[in-house]
Design a protein around this motif. Structure first.
Motif, PDB file in Angstrom:
ATOM      1  N   PRO A   1       0.812  -1.224   0.000  1.00 42.42           N
ATOM      2  CA  PRO A   1       0.000   0.000   0.000  1.00 42.42           C
ATOM      3  C   PRO A   1       0.842   1.270   0.000  1.00 42.42           C
ATOM      4  CG  PRO A   1       0.107  -0.893   2.213  1.00 42.42           C
ATOM      5  CD  PRO A   1       0.842  -1.867   1.327  1.00 42.42           C
ATOM      6  N   LYS A   2       0.281   2.319  -0.584  1.00 37.90           N
ATOM      7  CA  LYS A   2       0.954   3.615  -0.608  1.00 37.90           C
ATOM      8  C   LYS A   2      -0.069   4.716  -0.362  1.00 37.90           C
ATOM      9  CE  LYS A   2       4.410   5.187  -3.226  1.00 37.90           C
ATOM     10  NZ  LYS A   2       5.237   5.416  -4.422  1.00 37.90           N
ATOM     11  N   ILE A   3       0.334   5.736   0.382  1.00 34.89           N
ATOM     12  CA  ILE A   3      -0.484   6.929   0.568  1.00 34.89           C
ATOM     13  C   ILE A   3       0.159   8.070  -0.203  1.00 34.89           C
ATOM     14  CG2 ILE A   3      -1.279   8.668   2.219  1.00 34.89           C
ATOM     15  CD1 ILE A   3      -1.516   6.461   4.308  1.00 34.89           C
ATOM     16  N   HIS A   4      -0.646   8.748  -1.011  1.00 37.04           N
ATOM     17  CA  HIS A   4      -0.176   9.868  -1.826  1.00 37.04           C
ATOM     18  C   HIS A   4      -0.907  11.124  -1.350  1.00 37.04           C
ATOM     19  CE1 HIS A   4       0.071  11.849  -6.096  1.00 37.04           C
ATOM     20  NE2 HIS A   4       0.813  12.475  -5.204  1.00 37.04           N
ATOM     21  N   THR A   5      -0.189  11.991  -0.659  1.00 39.27           N
ATOM     22  CA  THR A   5      -0.813  13.199  -0.122  1.00 39.27           C
ATOM     23  C   THR A   5      -0.252  14.438  -0.816  1.00 39.27           C
ATOM     24  OG1 THR A   5      -1.334  14.411   1.927  1.00 39.27           O
ATOM     25  CG2 THR A   5       0.865  13.433   1.772  1.00 39.27           C
TER      26      THR A   5
ATOM     27  N   ALA B   1       4.013  23.432   7.378  1.00 38.11           N
ATOM     28  CA  ALA B   1       3.564  22.706   8.572  1.00 38.11           C
ATOM     29  C   ALA B   1       2.540  21.633   8.203  1.00 38.11           C
ATOM     30  CB  ALA B   1       2.972  23.683   9.586  1.00 38.11           C
ATOM     31  N   ALA B   2       1.608  21.981   7.316  1.00 36.66           N
ATOM     32  CA  ALA B   2       0.577  21.023   6.912  1.00 36.66           C
ATOM     33  C   ALA B   2       1.187  19.841   6.175  1.00 36.66           C
ATOM     34  CB  ALA B   2      -0.457  21.717   6.031  1.00 36.66           C
ATOM     35  N   ALA B   3       2.141  20.127   5.284  1.00 35.17           N
ATOM     36  CA  ALA B   3       2.801  19.053   4.548  1.00 35.17           C
ATOM     37  C   ALA B   3       3.576  18.140   5.491  1.00 35.17           C
ATOM     38  CB  ALA B   3       3.734  19.644   3.496  1.00 35.17           C
ATOM     39  N   THR B   4       4.292  18.748   6.441  1.00 43.93           N
ATOM     40  CA  THR B   4       5.080  17.966   7.400  1.00 43.93           C
ATOM     41  C   THR B   4       4.194  17.052   8.232  1.00 43.93           C
ATOM     42  OG1 THR B   4       6.737  19.738   7.537  1.00 43.93           O
ATOM     43  CG2 THR B   4       6.684  18.123   9.333  1.00 43.93           C
ATOM     44  N   GLU B   5       3.133  17.590   8.780  1.00 41.26           N
ATOM     45  CA  GLU B   5       2.240  16.799   9.630  1.00 41.26           C
ATOM     46  C   GLU B   5       1.561  15.695   8.842  1.00 41.26           C
ATOM     47  OE1 GLU B   5       1.938  16.866  12.960  1.00 41.26           O
ATOM     48  OE2 GLU B   5       3.654  18.221  12.749  1.00 41.26           O
ATOM     49  N   ALA B   6       1.168  15.999   7.614  1.00 46.87           N
ATOM     50  CA  ALA B   6       0.486  14.999   6.792  1.00 46.87           C
ATOM     51  C   ALA B   6       1.404  13.824   6.477  1.00 46.87           C
ATOM     52  CB  ALA B   6      -0.015  15.637   5.500  1.00 46.87           C
ATOM     53  N   VAL B   7       2.617  14.127   6.036  1.00 45.59           N
ATOM     54  CA  VAL B   7       3.551  13.059   5.690  1.00 45.59           C
ATOM     55  C   VAL B   7       3.930  12.249   6.928  1.00 45.59           C
ATOM     56  CG1 VAL B   7       5.870  12.544   4.831  1.00 45.59           C
ATOM     57  CG2 VAL B   7       4.456  14.264   3.673  1.00 45.59           C
ATOM     58  N   LYS B   8       4.149  12.944   8.037  1.00 43.84           N
ATOM     59  CA  LYS B   8       4.504  12.256   9.286  1.00 43.84           C
ATOM     60  C   LYS B   8       3.404  11.294   9.707  1.00 43.84           C
ATOM     61  CE  LYS B   8       6.645  14.843  12.179  1.00 43.84           C
ATOM     62  NZ  LYS B   8       6.966  15.866  13.187  1.00 43.84           N
ATOM     63  N   TYR B   9       2.152  11.752   9.606  1.00 40.59           N
ATOM     64  CA  TYR B   9       1.031  10.894  10.009  1.00 40.59           C
ATOM     65  C   TYR B   9       0.869   9.727   9.031  1.00 40.59           C
ATOM     66  CZ  TYR B   9      -3.639   9.321  11.263  1.00 40.59           C
ATOM     67  OH  TYR B   9      -4.711   8.555  11.647  1.00 40.59           O
ATOM     68  N   ALA B  10       0.976   9.998   7.727  1.00 39.24           N
ATOM     69  CA  ALA B  10       0.871   8.932   6.730  1.00 39.24           C
ATOM     70  C   ALA B  10       1.977   7.897   6.927  1.00 39.24           C
ATOM     71  CB  ALA B  10       0.942   9.523   5.323  1.00 39.24           C
TER      72      ALA B  10
ATOM     73  N   ASP C   1       5.021   2.570   5.172  1.00 37.76           N
ATOM     74  CA  ASP C   1       6.362   3.042   4.834  1.00 37.76           C
ATOM     75  C   ASP C   1       6.385   3.808   3.519  1.00 37.76           C
ATOM     76  OD1 ASP C   1       7.556   2.031   7.084  1.00 37.76           O
ATOM     77  OD2 ASP C   1       8.069   0.110   6.150  1.00 37.76           O
ATOM     78  N   GLN C   2       5.424   3.516   2.638  1.00 36.83           N
ATOM     79  CA  GLN C   2       5.425   4.106   1.305  1.00 36.83           C
ATOM     80  C   GLN C   2       4.534   5.348   1.265  1.00 36.83           C
ATOM     81  OE1 GLN C   2       7.436   3.169  -1.164  1.00 36.83           O
ATOM     82  NE2 GLN C   2       8.284   1.608   0.220  1.00 36.83           N
ATOM     83  N   VAL C   3       5.163   6.514   1.254  1.00 33.79           N
ATOM     84  CA  VAL C   3       4.430   7.780   1.251  1.00 33.79           C
ATOM     85  C   VAL C   3       4.978   8.669   0.141  1.00 33.79           C
ATOM     86  CG1 VAL C   3       3.813   9.859   2.549  1.00 33.79           C
ATOM     87  CG2 VAL C   3       4.013   7.657   3.749  1.00 33.79           C
ATOM     88  N   GLU C   4       4.077   9.166  -0.699  1.00 35.11           N
ATOM     89  CA  GLU C   4       4.454  10.112  -1.736  1.00 35.11           C
ATOM     90  C   GLU C   4       3.860  11.473  -1.393  1.00 35.11           C
ATOM     91  OE1 GLU C   4       3.704  10.965  -6.514  1.00 35.11           O
ATOM     92  OE2 GLU C   4       4.009   8.905  -5.817  1.00 35.11           O
ATOM     93  N   PHE C   5       4.660  12.515  -1.593  1.00 34.09           N
ATOM     94  CA  PHE C   5       4.170  13.884  -1.375  1.00 34.09           C
ATOM     95  C   PHE C   5       4.239  14.663  -2.670  1.00 34.09           C
ATOM     96  CE2 PHE C   5       5.095  18.383  -0.760  1.00 34.09           C
ATOM     97  CZ  PHE C   5       3.912  18.778  -0.123  1.00 34.09           C
ATOM     98  N   SER C   6       3.137  15.354  -3.003  1.00 33.86           N
ATOM     99  CA  SER C   6       3.075  16.178  -4.209  1.00 33.86           C
ATOM    100  C   SER C   6       2.852  17.637  -3.856  1.00 33.86           C
ATOM    101  CB  SER C   6       1.937  15.708  -5.119  1.00 33.86           C
ATOM    102  OG  SER C   6       2.244  14.482  -5.733  1.00 33.86           O
ATOM    103  N   ALA C   7       3.560  18.498  -4.569  1.00 33.73           N
ATOM    104  CA  ALA C   7       3.363  19.945  -4.435  1.00 33.73           C
ATOM    105  C   ALA C   7       2.525  20.403  -5.626  1.00 33.73           C
ATOM    106  CB  ALA C   7       4.706  20.667  -4.412  1.00 33.73           C
TER     107      ALA C   7
END
Length: 513
Positions: A94-98, A120-129, A134-140
């Protein structure tokens, strides 16, 4: 030296956002299985917080796939992340893409947040995901119109919080290749700890540059491409999977990178996407268009006959096109039909094969030969069709130079049969007027397209319509050797899709990257 480029397919999420391209859960699941067969590394199955239907589809896909990583898209809010995790948690990988927007125009007018709040929002979101998988993608979102140094700051914060993939989207298709390549290099060189994550790119085609921008970014060091089959997507669409993959394969001398895509599955996958969404692939579409390997000019034909490489830079067999097609007829049996359907990418159960075989025999009695395009139609109408709120039972049309066109129609509406007749400007118009009266629809016909699926006077006619009602847009598709019947089927299919959309509304605040 070669390097690996990961293929992140978002046909089921961003591609589905094409107006009228909504798919139900069964259609999404069947396409997901084919995308796994194609060999995509990551399949973004949907936006679980958008609607209950999206959540159910992502959950079903997560439970079904065996090898492909399954991702759910979510905004940076905890509720969104929880919803995405609930949908993908049963996946083998599984992967979460936030995501959150980073351009000043989005911050000011859409998010109404300052830069520090977004970090701050990006940091908290990725940290929680990251606490969930283990698989987390972040998009700007709207990265190509963001301040570069601020973009690197946000990306650095996301990596520090645990992101394993950093995505650089050209959300509105604004960039040009040289500019986008420079941006990719800048992010790679100036983002803290960028070596701990993969740089991904997600391009839109508003200026027709999505594939060019993606390839430019890959040449600059990006190692994941976010794509859709046939390049479908909202507005002008997304980067086309088949174009990126075949460009890397064909021009390996310039782009020495590999993918895990089984290219012989490209054409069957393209046809399946077209069948399910009702979106016809334009004939001159690169790689998968009907004319992509067609030659009409005499000089070209002469060259191809002497050596195909004179005018073909890739072999049609490489994408799953077989020049020596097996032609089936009324004497063909189940075994031959199953084998040909498998070649086309349809691995049917015994029950599904029985349904398709019956329809195949009905068509074979009408046509001397049943070709691949006919078989795909049979599968679509037998297995992949939308839930039938409305079903055509009977159609009779009278028209000509000396009579007023009139249609008599019998429909089944949720199992209840109704009949009616009406006039029109022609046979199709009269049929549509009658169907509209019987169904009580107020939909507007935005587009009507007719094409033939194969050559000959007995070819299957294919009709595609686009309907709009109360802000909802749906595509309808119908096929039949009789073009008027195909038109009626297309209209009814569109009405069924509108009913499906009414029953599965998309969340109004859905956002995209």
């Amino acid at each position: 030296m070669t390097d690996r480029v990961y293929i992140f397919d978002t046909t089921l999420r961003d591609g589905e956002q094409s107006p009228g391209a909504s798919m139900n859960t069964a259609e999404k699941l069947r396409l997901a299985v084919q995308l796994e067969k194609l060999g995509v590394d990551v399949l973004e199955a949907g936006f679980p917080a958008a609607s209950e239907g999206d959540f159910e589809a992502v959950s079903a896909i997560a439970a079904k796939l065996q090898r492909t990583q399954v991702a759910g898209l979510c905004r940076t809010g905890k509720a969104d992340i929880d919803r995405a995790w609930q949908a993908v948690k049963h996946a083998r990988n599984p992967k979460i893409h936030t995501f959150i927007a980073t351009s000043d125009i989005h911050l000011k007018y859409k998010l109404k947040m300052d830069r520090d709040q977004v970090v701050a929002a990006a940091t908290e979101a990725v940290k929680y995901a990251k606490s969930l998988t283990d698989q987390v993608e972040f998009s700007a979102e709207d990265a190509s119109r963001s301040d570069r140094d601020y973009l690197c700051k946000v990306f650095g914060a996301a990596i520090a919080a645990g992101a394993t993939v950093i995505n650089l989207p050209d959300t509105v298709g604004y960039a040009i290749p040289s500019e986008f390549a420079e941006l990719a290099r800048y992010v790679l060189d100036h983002t803290p700890d960028m070596h701990r994550a993969i740089l991904s790119v997600h391009c839109h085609n508003d200026l027709g540059l999505a594939t060019a921008n993606t390839l430019a970014a890959i040449a600059a060091g990006a190692r994941q491409a976010e794509v859709t089959v046939n390049g479908i997507g909202e507005r002008a669409g997304n980067t086309s999977l088949e174009e990126v993959v075949m460009a890397l394969r064909t021009r390996s001398n310039c782009l020495p990178m590999t993918t895990g895509i089984h290219t012989e599955q490209i054409y069957p996958t393209s046809r399946l996407v077209s069948m399910i969404t009702g979106m016809i692939v334009q004939p001159n579409k690169a790689i998968v268009g009907a004319n992509a390997f067609a030659h009409e000019a005499g000089i070209h034909q002469d060259g191809v006959l002497k050596n195909p490489m004179t005018y073909e830079i890739m072999q049609p067999e490489a994408i799953g096109l077989n020049a020596n097609k097996l032609v089936l007829g009324k004497h063909s049996g189940r075994h031959a039909l199953r084998d040909r359907l498998r070649d086309l990418g349809y691995d049917l159960s015994d029950e599904e094969l029985n349904i398709v075989f019956t329809k195949f025999k009905e068509l074979a009695d009408k046509k001397k030969h049943v070709v691949d395009e006919d078989l795909e139609v049979v599968v679509t109408e037998g297995i992949l069709r939308t839930t039938e709120y409305f079903k055509l039972e009977y159609l009779h049309v009278s028209a000509g130079t000396t009579v007023m066109p009139m249609a008599s129609v019998e429909l089944s509406i949720n199992g209840r049969k109704v009949r009616g007749a009406d006039w029109g400007n022609g046979p199709i118009d009269s049929a549509y007027n009658t169907i509209a009266k019987l169904t009580g629809t107020s939909s507007e016909l935005l587009r009507f397209t007719v094409s033939a699926l194969s050559g000959g006077t007995d070819a299957q006619g294919e009709v595609t319509v686009r309907l709009r009602e109360n802000g909802l847009v749906a595509l309808g598709r119908g096929t039949d050797p009789d073009i008027i019947t195909a038109s009626a089927k297309a209209y009814i299919n569109g009405l069924n899709r509108l009913e499906y959309l009414k029953a599965h509304p998309v969340h109004a605040s859905q956002q995209t990257v």
